[in-house]
Design an enzyme around this catalytic site. Structure first.
Site, PDB file in Angstrom:
ATOM      1  N   CYS A 132     -66.429  18.657  42.032  1.00  0.00           N
ATOM      2  CA  CYS A 132     -65.276  17.825  42.335  1.00  0.00           C
ATOM      3  C   CYS A 132     -65.017  16.858  41.185  1.00  0.00           C
ATOM      4  CB  CYS A 132     -65.516  17.065  43.629  1.00  0.00           C
ATOM      5  SG  CYS A 132     -63.998  16.481  44.376  1.00  0.00           S
ATOM      6  N   GLU A 145     -68.606  15.289  46.444  1.00  0.00           N
ATOM      7  CA  GLU A 145     -67.823  16.365  47.046  1.00  0.00           C
ATOM      8  C   GLU A 145     -67.194  15.837  48.331  1.00  0.00           C
ATOM      9  OE1 GLU A 145     -67.398  19.055  45.500  1.00  0.00           O
ATOM     10  OE2 GLU A 145     -69.187  19.626  44.381  1.00  0.00           O
TER      11      GLU A 145
END
Length: 215
Positions: free
Chosen positions: A2, A104
């Site tokens: 991410c 994440e």
């Protein structure tokens, strides 16, 4: 992987984790970076080897070739990076970006995604592989400088939010990755086959906003 991470320690902590005895050329400063929610386009400390010296620079996270019109990439897929014309110019320029953790977000049925923090179980810095265009003795810093993390989908993500994860190395392999004498073939083998296993990491939900100091 991410698009958020933490780089809070100082450069000497990252150099110590690499365990490289070479003298350091330090353009990143000696103070802790205290970046707890860094995103693409942030300036991050990047380590690369210049001859017999280890060099630290602050380099923008994100890169695109001068001819590209689209947005800068923040990562490159290891399975195809050395054959991708987009990254051809920077594929030979290997670096390590040491981070404390990354984040994440996972959909768990509520109106908002749940953030997770991912870090090493031993809390050591995470040594992430990267390639880029950055300052050196032959190249002064410029507007086109930047780097991308190498990431892979071959083993899936850590918390099942998506398939990607950064390619991270233990200190011994990170030193070999940085060494200019390491052949392109060996570097490709390292990034494809010898990264750290999932078992080296831990992850947990974060109840406070992302960007707070992890404990």
């Amino acid at each position: 992987m991410c698009g958020r991470l933490s780089q809070s320690c100082g450069i000497q902590d990252f150099v110590a984790a690499l365990n490289i005895p070479n003298a350091l050329i330090n353009y990143a400063g000696d103070q802790p970076f205290e970046l707890y929610n860094a995103a693409p386009s942030s300036q991050l400390a990047l380590l690369h080897q210049e001859g017999q010296f280890l060099r630290a620079d602050m380099v923008r996270w994100g890169w695109r070739p001068h001819w590209a019109k689209d947005r800068a990439a923040s990562r490159a897929q290891v399975e195809r990076v050395n054959h991708n014309p987009y990254f051809r110019a920077i594929w030979p320029h290997r670096a390590i970006v040491a981070i404390d953790n990354w984040f994440e977000w996972v959909a768990e049925g509520g109106p908002k995604k749940q953030p997770y923090l991912i870090r090493r179980k031993d809390r050591a810095p995470i040594l992430c592989t990267a390639i880029g265009q950055y300052p050196s003795a032959e190249h002064e810093s410029g507007e086109h400088d930047g780097f991308v993390f190498l990431s892979s989908d071959s083993n899936g993500g850590m918390v099942d939010s998506h398939d990607w994860r950064p390619v991270t190395l233990n200190p011994e392999l990170a030193r070999e990755w940085l060494n200019p004498a390491t052949s392109k073939e060996r570097a490709e083998q390292i990034m494809l086959l010898q990264w750290e296993p999932t078992e080296a990491f831990e992850w947990f939900k974060i109840d406070r906003p992302v960007g707070s100091k992890a404990t």
